[in-house]
Design a protein around this motif. Structure first.
Motif, mmCIF file in Angstrom:
data_model
loop_
_atom_site.group_PDB
_atom_site.id
_atom_site.type_symbol
_atom_site.label_atom_id
_atom_site.label_comp_id
_atom_site.label_asym_id
_atom_site.label_seq_id
_atom_site.Cartn_x
_atom_site.Cartn_y
_atom_site.Cartn_z
ATOM 1 N N GLU A 301 6.744 7.006 -18.767
ATOM 2 C CA GLU A 301 6.951 6.241 -20.000
ATOM 3 C C GLU A 301 7.168 4.761 -19.705
ATOM 4 O OE1 GLU A 301 10.447 7.128 -22.525
ATOM 5 O OE2 GLU A 301 8.978 8.090 -23.834
ATOM 6 N N VAL A 302 7.869 4.457 -18.594
ATOM 7 C CA VAL A 302 8.138 3.060 -18.241
ATOM 8 C C VAL A 302 7.097 2.501 -17.265
ATOM 9 C CG1 VAL A 302 10.607 3.272 -18.656
ATOM 10 C CG2 VAL A 302 9.726 3.712 -16.364
ATOM 11 N N GLY A 303 6.027 3.268 -17.020
ATOM 12 C CA GLY A 303 4.924 2.754 -16.215
ATOM 13 C C GLY A 303 5.043 3.014 -14.731
ATOM 14 N N GLY A 304 5.935 3.918 -14.312
ATOM 15 C CA GLY A 304 6.085 4.206 -12.884
ATOM 16 C C GLY A 304 4.923 5.015 -12.341
ATOM 17 N N THR A 305 4.568 4.758 -11.074
ATOM 18 C CA THR A 305 3.478 5.497 -10.426
ATOM 19 C C THR A 305 3.988 6.551 -9.458
ATOM 20 O OG1 THR A 305 3.292 3.920 -8.587
ATOM 21 C CG2 THR A 305 1.971 3.486 -10.569
ATOM 22 N N GLY A 306 5.279 6.506 -9.124
ATOM 23 C CA GLY A 306 5.823 7.450 -8.154
ATOM 24 C C GLY A 306 5.579 7.044 -6.717
ATOM 25 N N LEU A 307 5.047 5.838 -6.503
ATOM 26 C CA LEU A 307 4.746 5.377 -5.139
ATOM 27 C C LEU A 307 5.617 4.209 -4.685
ATOM 28 C CD1 LEU A 307 0.837 5.488 -5.269
ATOM 29 C CD2 LEU A 307 2.339 7.055 -4.036
ATOM 30 N N GLY A 308 6.365 3.612 -5.607
ATOM 31 C CA GLY A 308 7.092 2.384 -5.303
ATOM 32 C C GLY A 308 8.051 2.511 -4.134
ATOM 33 N N LEU A 309 8.899 3.537 -4.144
ATOM 34 C CA LEU A 309 9.887 3.675 -3.071
ATOM 35 C C LEU A 309 9.246 4.123 -1.761
ATOM 36 C CD1 LEU A 309 12.994 5.167 -4.899
ATOM 37 C CD2 LEU A 309 12.693 2.861 -3.997
ATOM 38 N N ALA A 310 8.105 4.814 -1.832
ATOM 39 C CA ALA A 310 7.376 5.145 -0.602
ATOM 40 C C ALA A 310 6.872 3.860 0.064
ATOM 41 C CB ALA A 310 6.204 6.077 -0.913
ATOM 42 N N ILE A 311 6.378 2.925 -0.748
ATOM 43 C CA ILE A 311 5.926 1.633 -0.212
ATOM 44 C C ILE A 311 7.108 0.869 0.374
ATOM 45 C CG2 ILE A 311 4.960 -0.614 -0.865
ATOM 46 C CD1 ILE A 311 3.301 0.904 -3.003
ATOM 47 N N VAL A 312 8.240 0.869 -0.348
ATOM 48 C CA VAL A 312 9.447 0.196 0.137
ATOM 49 C C VAL A 312 9.856 0.748 1.502
ATOM 50 C CG1 VAL A 312 11.934 -0.017 -0.253
ATOM 51 C CG2 VAL A 312 10.337 -0.490 -2.110
ATOM 52 N N LYS A 313 9.865 2.075 1.629
ATOM 53 C CA LYS A 313 10.272 2.713 2.887
ATOM 54 C C LYS A 313 9.401 2.254 4.051
ATOM 55 C CE LYS A 313 8.836 6.785 3.900
ATOM 56 N NZ LYS A 313 8.555 8.241 3.941
ATOM 57 N N HIS A 314 8.082 2.218 3.847
ATOM 58 C CA HIS A 314 7.178 1.840 4.929
ATOM 59 C C HIS A 314 7.334 0.361 5.300
ATOM 60 C CE1 HIS A 314 4.979 5.552 5.540
ATOM 61 N NE2 HIS A 314 4.867 5.707 4.229
ATOM 62 N N ILE A 315 7.564 -0.492 4.307
ATOM 63 C CA ILE A 315 7.760 -1.916 4.614
ATOM 64 C C ILE A 315 9.055 -2.119 5.386
ATOM 65 C CG2 ILE A 315 8.216 -4.184 3.603
ATOM 66 C CD1 ILE A 315 6.324 -3.435 1.318
ATOM 67 N N VAL A 316 10.128 -1.450 4.966
ATOM 68 C CA VAL A 316 11.405 -1.556 5.685
ATOM 69 C C VAL A 316 11.242 -1.027 7.107
ATOM 70 C CG1 VAL A 316 13.798 -0.767 5.764
ATOM 71 C CG2 VAL A 316 12.798 -1.497 3.595
ATOM 72 N N ASN A 317 10.502 0.057 7.280
ATOM 73 C CA ASN A 317 10.244 0.580 8.624
ATOM 74 C C ASN A 317 9.492 -0.425 9.471
ATOM 75 O OD1 ASN A 317 11.500 2.973 8.032
ATOM 76 N ND2 ASN A 317 9.618 4.126 7.661
ATOM 77 N N ARG A 318 8.516 -1.109 8.858
ATOM 78 C CA ARG A 318 7.765 -2.113 9.610
ATOM 79 C C ARG A 318 8.680 -3.226 10.104
ATOM 80 N NH1 ARG A 318 3.763 -6.979 7.868
ATOM 81 N NH2 ARG A 318 3.081 -7.441 9.983
ATOM 82 N N HIS A 319 9.703 -3.562 9.333
ATOM 83 C CA HIS A 319 10.655 -4.602 9.718
ATOM 84 C C HIS A 319 11.768 -4.052 10.617
ATOM 85 C CE1 HIS A 319 8.609 -6.753 6.500
ATOM 86 N NE2 HIS A 319 9.200 -7.859 6.900
#
Length: 342
Positions: A301-319
Motif C-alpha cells: 500500500e505504501v509502495g514497498g518492494t520488499g527489497l530495501g533492507l536486503a539492499i541495505v544489508k549488502h551495502i553495509v557488508n560492502r563497507h
C-alpha cells in the motif's frame, strides 16, 4: 599395502571417505566422514554406520555387479539440513565411499527458484490489475469520465510500483556485484545525512512526520561510497516515515566513534529511530531477506518492494560494517548502522 597405511592415506584426504571391507564392516574412516556419520563407525557393519536406504542399496548393488554407483545422503548439521552425493566404487574386495557436499549448491538453487517465484508474484499482481483496467477502459468504462480518471490513477500507481521493483532489482544486482570491493572515497556523514533528510522532506510533510538530525559528534570524513551510503540512509529514513506513527518524530543520530568489538575497530554509529507500532521479535531476524514483509498489504500500500533492507544489508557488508535492528510492539523501531573508521 597394509590397512594401517591405507587408513593413514584416507585420513590425509580433505573429502569424507569411508572404506568398507569384504566382511561388510567399516575398515577405515577419515575425520571428515566421522563428522557426518559419527565418531564410532570403525568396525561397525555398514548398514549400522550409514543407516540410509539409498546408500545401503548402492553398496549392495556394487557388491553384486562390481560397477560403481551413486546415491544421496541426507544429514543434519545443527539446525541446517545437509546433502551429500555419495560415490560408491569397488576396490578389489573392498568398497570405497566418498561424500561430496552438495548443500551449498542445493541452497543456491533453492534461492534462485524462490527469487524467480517472488519476482514473478510481485510483477503478476500489478500486471493483472493493469490488464483488467485496460480491458475495462476499452469496454464498459470507455465513455465514463469519472471511472476513467479513477482507473488511470490506479494504473499509474501500479506502473510506478513495477518501476520501483525493477529499479530495486537492478540496484540489488549491482550491490551484490560490488560487495567484495571495499570503497575508497571519503564521505562526510553529517553532510550526507542532512542532504538525505532534505530530499525526504516532501514525504515527511505528507505523512505528518518530523525528521530531525541529532549530531552528537563532530568528526572528519570516513571511507565509503557516498552514493551507496545515501541509498542506505534514504531507505532507512523512508521506512521510518512510512511505518512510524503519523504526527510523531523520526530521529536520525550521528554518534561519536567507539571501539566496536564485533568489527574489531573503531566505528561510527548512525541510528534511525521512529515512534511507530514496532515489530514483533520473531520477524526481526528475517527483515533483511529478499521480499520478506511483516505486513504484505501495508507494505504494498505504501509502495514497498520488499527489497530495501536486503539492499541495505549488502551495502553495509560492502563497507565491512554492521546493521542492527531493535524493536518491540508499541515502542517503535531503532535501526543502527555501524561503519568502521579504518
Amino acid at each position: 599395502m597394509s590397512y594401517s597405511r591405507i587408513a593413514a592415506l584416507i585420513d590425509a584426504l580433505p573429502m569424507p571417505v569411508l572404506l568398507v571391507g569384504a566382511d561388510d564392516r567399516v575398515l577405515a574412516a577419515n575425520p571428515a566422514v566421522k563428522d557426518i556419520l559419527g565418531a564410532y563407525v570403525l568396525g561397525q557393519h555398514f548398514i549400522t554406520a550409514i543407516r540410509q536406504p539409498s546408500v545401503v542399496a548402492a553398496i549392495g548393488e556394487v557388491r553384486s555387479s562390481g560397477a560403481a554407483r551413486h546415491a544421496e545422503y541426507m544429514g543434519r548439521d545443527g539446525a541446517r539440513d545437509t546433502r551429500y552425493r555419495v560415490s560408491v566404487a569397488p576396490a578389489e574386495a573392498d568398497i570405497v565411499l566418498t561424500f561430496e557436499d552438495q548443500t551449498a549448491t542445493q541452497e543456491a538453487g533453492q534461492m534462485r527458484r524462490d527469487f524467480v517465484a517472488n519476482v514473478s508474484h510481485e510483477l503478476r499482481t500489478p500486471l493483472t490489475a493493469l490488464l483488467g483496467f485496460i480491458e475495462t477502459l476499452g469496454g464498459a468504462a470507455r465513455d465514463d469520465a469519472v471511472a476513467r480518471d479513477r482507473f488511470l490513477g490506479i494504473m499509474s500507481r501500479e506502473a510506478t510500483r513495477m518501476t520501483r521493483l525493477v529499479d530495486d532489482l537492478l540496484s540489488l544486482s549491482r550491490v551484490e556485484e560490488d560487495e567484495r570491493l571495499r570503497p575508497k572515497d571519503q564521505v562526510d556523514l553529517e553532510t550526507l545525512l542532512s542532504s538525505v533528510i532534505k530530499g525526504l522532506e516532501p514525504q515527511a510533510q505528507s505523512a505528518d512526520v518530523t525528521v530531525t538530525l541529532d549530531v552528537q559528534s563532530q568528526m572528519g570524513p570516513i571511507t565509503g561510497d557516498a552514493g551507496q551510503l545515501a541509498q542506505v540512509f534514504t531507505n532507512l529514513i523512508e521506512n521510518a516515515i512510512k511505518y512510524g506513527a503519523s504526527g510523531k518524530a523520526v530521529t536520525v543520530s550521528l554518534l561519536p566513534p567507539q571501539m566496536n568489538t564485533r568489527l574489531r575497530s573503531e566505528a561510527v554509529e548512525v541510528t534511525v529511530t521512529d515512534q511507530g507500532d514496532g515489530i514483533e521479535s520473531h520477524h526481526i531476524a528475517r527483515l533483511t531477506e529478499r521480499f520478506y514483509r511483516v505486513d504484505n498489504h501495508r507494505s504494498r500500500e505504501v509502495g514497498g518492494t520488499g527489497l530495501g533492507l536486503a539492499i541495505v544489508k549488502h551495502i553495509v557488508n560492502r563497507h565491512r560494517g554492521r546493521l542492527v535492528i531493535e524493536s518491540s510492539l508499541g515502542k517503535g523501531t531503532k535501526v543502527s548502522v555501524f561503519l568502521p573508521l579504518s
